[in-house]
Write an enzyme that holds these catalytic residues in place. Structure first.
Site, mmCIF file in Angstrom:
data_model
loop_
_atom_site.group_PDB
_atom_site.id
_atom_site.type_symbol
_atom_site.label_atom_id
_atom_site.label_comp_id
_atom_site.label_asym_id
_atom_site.label_seq_id
_atom_site.Cartn_x
_atom_site.Cartn_y
_atom_site.Cartn_z
ATOM 1 N N GLU A 132 4.262 -2.154 -3.326
ATOM 2 C CA GLU A 132 5.302 -2.059 -4.363
ATOM 3 C C GLU A 132 6.368 -3.159 -4.277
ATOM 4 O O GLU A 132 7.561 -2.881 -4.382
ATOM 5 C CB GLU A 132 5.959 -0.677 -4.292
ATOM 6 C CG GLU A 132 4.948 0.442 -4.434
ATOM 7 C CD GLU A 132 5.550 1.842 -4.335
ATOM 8 O OE1 GLU A 132 6.749 1.971 -4.048
ATOM 9 O OE2 GLU A 132 4.800 2.812 -4.537
ATOM 10 N N GLU A 247 -4.140 6.183 -4.997
ATOM 11 C CA GLU A 247 -3.212 7.329 -4.960
ATOM 12 C C GLU A 247 -3.340 8.173 -6.230
ATOM 13 O O GLU A 247 -2.342 8.626 -6.807
ATOM 14 C CB GLU A 247 -1.764 6.838 -4.797
ATOM 15 C CG GLU A 247 -1.570 5.919 -3.601
ATOM 16 C CD GLU A 247 -0.108 5.602 -3.293
ATOM 17 O OE1 GLU A 247 0.780 6.321 -3.765
ATOM 18 O OE2 GLU A 247 0.124 4.616 -2.572
HETATM 19 C C1 GLA Z 1 4.103 5.827 -3.306
HETATM 20 C C2 GLA Z 1 3.641 5.406 -1.919
HETATM 21 C C3 GLA Z 1 2.983 6.499 -1.164
HETATM 22 C C4 GLA Z 1 3.664 7.826 -1.371
HETATM 23 C C5 GLA Z 1 3.763 8.125 -2.828
HETATM 24 C C6 GLA Z 1 4.385 9.464 -3.133
HETATM 25 O O1 GLA Z 1 3.173 5.697 -4.256
HETATM 26 O O2 GLA Z 1 2.798 4.292 -1.936
HETATM 27 O O3 GLA Z 1 2.973 6.176 0.188
HETATM 28 O O4 GLA Z 1 4.910 7.832 -0.758
HETATM 29 O O5 GLA Z 1 4.575 7.139 -3.394
HETATM 30 O O6 GLA Z 1 4.306 10.379 -2.158
#
Ligand code: GLA
Length: 359
Positions: A132, A247
């Protein structure tokens, strides 16, 4: 419905099926995890804040517990311990009373990478190296014209410019030579953000850094734009990268009308708005299932570049979405964003996704 009920087995010819687990919930779905998943990610246990809460003081008990499960499954991990603006101790950015110099931050990243790679050398097939770092209009809008339009104005960036990204990839390359190195981000299919991610990755490539893959987080808070998803997979693959979905989960808010005004915490009517938006009805759960089926159809059609699809969690009894982004004064609103329900039973979409894989 399919008789052979294992997502991972059904998808062997396409890509790995991953789940994220936390050390506190390892026992909850033990058999389910062993049956359905072929890749594992630690939800928090390999992040900086947990593995190195103070400089040089490493703690590995919780990460070890997750790694032990991966070993029992006979799989390797996606190591999600990235250089990230969250879940990192404040020590990273300080040198006594002064802000840390870039060189000191790079040394710290290097020492951390070395320690984790040495410990988990045999257990990891992919590292999320940086998370990010691209600017995001929604969460991190430009505040002054001097800020970078490409990079998030994080503590790392303020102290090092984009150099910390390069340093992180170089360190990981040094200590994890045979392991795939990923950049990971969210809103990765939004065209403006995708463009920034592409610039970030190209800059790394031009500097000669090894980057093997793009981690597409795929958290859905809004209805998927399937055309942009395809365009994004093609764009990132076009940079010569492998793709992991890292994710995946689908919030109830993904069912809201795309143009609907979203009230924010503190605005009048927010409590009613969010309760209604996130209230799970059977009809809404069916629509979430439909989204999963469609997403997997697209992922399968790009199986030549996608190597892993990971959901952020295992089953609906434990998901970060139950508390994320809500007004702290609101009661907890249960979300149902995953492939398995609160009892760990496969939802209807799991059968459909497995059946579709056979065709
Ligand atoms: C982001 C992070 C993850 C996690 C998610 C929410 O996407 O990359 O490690 O913390 O948020 O839990």
């Amino acid at each position: 419905m399919s008789e052979v009920l294992s997502l991972a087995k059904s998808y062997e010819k396409y890509f790995k099926i991953g789940a994220t687990v936390s050390a506190a919930h390892l026992d909850a779905h033990h058999d389910l995890i062993l049956r359905h998943f072929s890749s594992l990610t630690a939800e928090n246990e390999m992040k900086y804040a947990l593995t190195e809460p103070k400089e040089g003081q490493f703690q590995f008990e919780k990460a070890d517990a997750v790694v032990a499960l991966a070993r029992e499954m006979g799989v390797k991990m996606r190591a999600h311990a990235p250089v990230w603006h969250n879940q990192t101790g404040a020590w990273m950015y300080r040198d006594g009373e002064k802000p840390a110099a870039p060189e000191l931050i790079y040394e710290r990243i290097d020492a951390h990478s070395k320690a984790l790679c040495e410990r988990y050398r045999k257990d990891v097939y992919a590292w999320d190296v940086v998370n990010e770092a691209a600017r995001d209009d929604a969460m991190d809008p430009l505040k002054s014209p001097g800020e970078s339009p490409v990079y998030r104005n994080s503590e790392y960036y303020k102290l090092c410019g984009a150099g910390f990204i390069e340093a992180a990839f170089r360190s990981m390359d040094r200590y994890a030579p045979g392991v795939q190195l990923f950049y990971n981000d969210y809103s990765e299919c939004v065209p403006e953000k995708r463009e920034r991610i592409v610039r970030l990755i190209r800059n790394l490539q031009e500097k000669g850094c090894r980057i093997d893959g793009m981690g597409m987080q795929q958290h859905y808070f809004a209805a998927p734009d399937y055309d942009e998803l395809k365009r994004s997979i093609e764009t990132y693959a076009g940079l010569g990268l492998r793709i992991h979905v890292t994710e995946l989960d689908i919030s109830m808010t993904a069912l809201m009308h795309p143009g609907a005004k979203r009230l924010r915490p503190g605005e009048a009517g927010f409590a009613e708005f969010i309760r209604e938006a996130m209230r799970a009805t059977p009809e809404k759960l069916d629509r979430i299932s439909d989204i999963y089926v469609r997403l997997f159809e697209i992922y399968r059609s790009y199986a030549d570049v996608i190597d892993c699809v990971t959901t952020w969690g295992v089953a609906d009894d434990w998901t970060w979405l139950d508390t994320f982004g809500m007004d702290p004064n609101l009661p907890k609103i249960k979300q149902h964003p995953l492939l398995f329900d609160e009892q760990g039973q496969p939802k209807p979409c799991v059968y459909r996704i497995i059946d579709a894989a056979g065709r």
